[in-house]
Design an enzyme around this catalytic site. Structure first.
Site, PDB file in Angstrom:
ATOM      1  N   ARG A 180      10.713  71.549 137.421  1.00  0.00           N
ATOM      2  CA  ARG A 180       9.597  72.470 137.671  1.00  0.00           C
ATOM      3  C   ARG A 180       8.603  72.405 136.511  1.00  0.00           C
ATOM      4  O   ARG A 180       7.387  72.431 136.732  1.00  0.00           O
ATOM      5  CB  ARG A 180      10.093  73.905 137.866  1.00  0.00           C
ATOM      6  CG  ARG A 180      10.829  74.123 139.178  1.00  0.00           C
ATOM      7  CD  ARG A 180      11.280  75.558 139.335  1.00  0.00           C
ATOM      8  NE  ARG A 180      10.165  76.473 139.580  1.00  0.00           N
ATOM      9  CZ  ARG A 180      10.254  77.789 139.543  1.00  0.00           C
ATOM     10  NH1 ARG A 180      11.423  78.366 139.238  1.00  0.00           N
ATOM     11  NH2 ARG A 180       9.207  78.552 139.791  1.00  0.00           N
ATOM     12  N   CYS A 237       8.508  82.125 132.399  1.00  0.00           N
ATOM     13  CA  CYS A 237       9.271  81.412 133.433  1.00  0.00           C
ATOM     14  C   CYS A 237       8.388  81.366 134.667  1.00  0.00           C
ATOM     15  O   CYS A 237       7.194  81.157 134.562  1.00  0.00           O
ATOM     16  CB  CYS A 237      10.612  82.102 133.686  1.00  0.00           C
ATOM     17  SG  CYS A 237      10.447  83.835 134.182  1.00  0.00           S
TER      18      CYS A 237
END
Length: 281
Positions: A180, A237
């Site tokens: 990611r 995050c």
């Protein structure tokens, strides 16, 4: 360790009158599952805090603030009071997600100025496996007085992050899985990649392999050894939840200048003018 406590530590103190135990179990995409498993079995005396109903605000229509915006302080404090938590309470939080949800609760309590808040290592499944006591009973809680003392220095806003990204004023730590970070996959957000200048430290790498047990202080120190304790650090995050275990791990091994970018990647990409990086830095 400063904030991580063992199951045996909890077992020895769980019935002491100044202790509150908070169950934070939650599964993303299954919003009722945490409350359901709590109703079936939990540590005696525990109260339940829901990630999306108690520890987050509703998502902003433009996406600003990210997928899990910080909760309204007054609403959170009202909930804390109703379950009998006061400023002097020792709070122990746990989950079954490697500490991710419990760390969000831990960070919020620290943000409110609460010092005596801890996370039970290993989580509820390990507690059950050890044959420690569990119950389905939900205790009647007597409301308590609680006064927040907001620690605004623990929070980074969008301007802090933009400055860190362009000038290196702070180390940006990306807590998501490496693919990611690279922008190779993005299962949750509308755009893939990372904030320019950020370095990758997947939060689950704080755990011993194949377990929910946190690595030793020495192992965590080695993990973050390339990050200077003299620099400001901003952790993010996808939505501000799994960044919290990295904040916790950094604090555990002596990093003091650590801030959470609560909106995280999902907030960053809600501003069309913000640049996106892909691949390795």
């Amino acid at each position: 360790m400063k904030f991580i406590v063992s199951m045996k530590w909890v077992l020895a103190r769980m019935y002491e009158p100044d202790v509150a135990i908070v169950d934070c179990r939650f599964a993303l995409g299954q919003p009722e599952s945490g409350r359901q498993v709590f109703s079936e079995s939990h540590i005696p005396g525990a109260v339940y805090f829901d990630l999306e109903q108690d520890l987050s605000s509703p998502v902003h229509e433009k996406g600003h603030g990210g997928r899990h915006p910080l909760p309204d302080v007054e609403q959170l404090v009202d909930r804390i009071r109703k379950v009998g938590i006061s400023n002097g309470t020792r709070i122990i939080a746990y989950d079954d997600q490697g500490g991710a949800m419990a760390s969000r609760f831990w960070w919020l309590m620290r943000y409110l100025g609460h010092e005596k808040v801890y996370i039970m290592d290993e989580g509820f499944a390990a507690w059950q496996a050890a044959r420690f006591p569990v119950t389905a009973d939900v205790p009647i809680r007597i409301p308590a007085s609680y006064t927040p003392h907001i620690q605004s220095h623990l929070l980074a806003d969008i301007e802090d992050v933009r400055k860190a990204s362009t000038t290196g004023a702070a180390v940006l730590i990306d807590s998501r899985e490496y693919p990611r970070y690279l922008g190779e996959v993005e299962p949750l957000d509308k755009k893939a990649g990372h904030i320019p200048g950020a370095v990758s430290y997947f939060w689950k790498d704080n755990l011993q392999e194949g377990t929910s047990k946190l690595k030793s202080a020495e192992e965590l120190s080695n993990r973050f050894e390339s990050v200077s304790k003299d620099q400001e650090i901003i952790v993010y995050c996808g939505s501000g939840v799994t960044a919290c275990p990295n904040v916790l791990a950094l604090k555990e091994v002596g990093y003091e200048k650590v801030k959470l970018y609560a909106g995280s990647w999902s907030d960053w990409i809600s501003y069309s003018e913000n640049p996106i990086a892909t691949g390795e830095e």
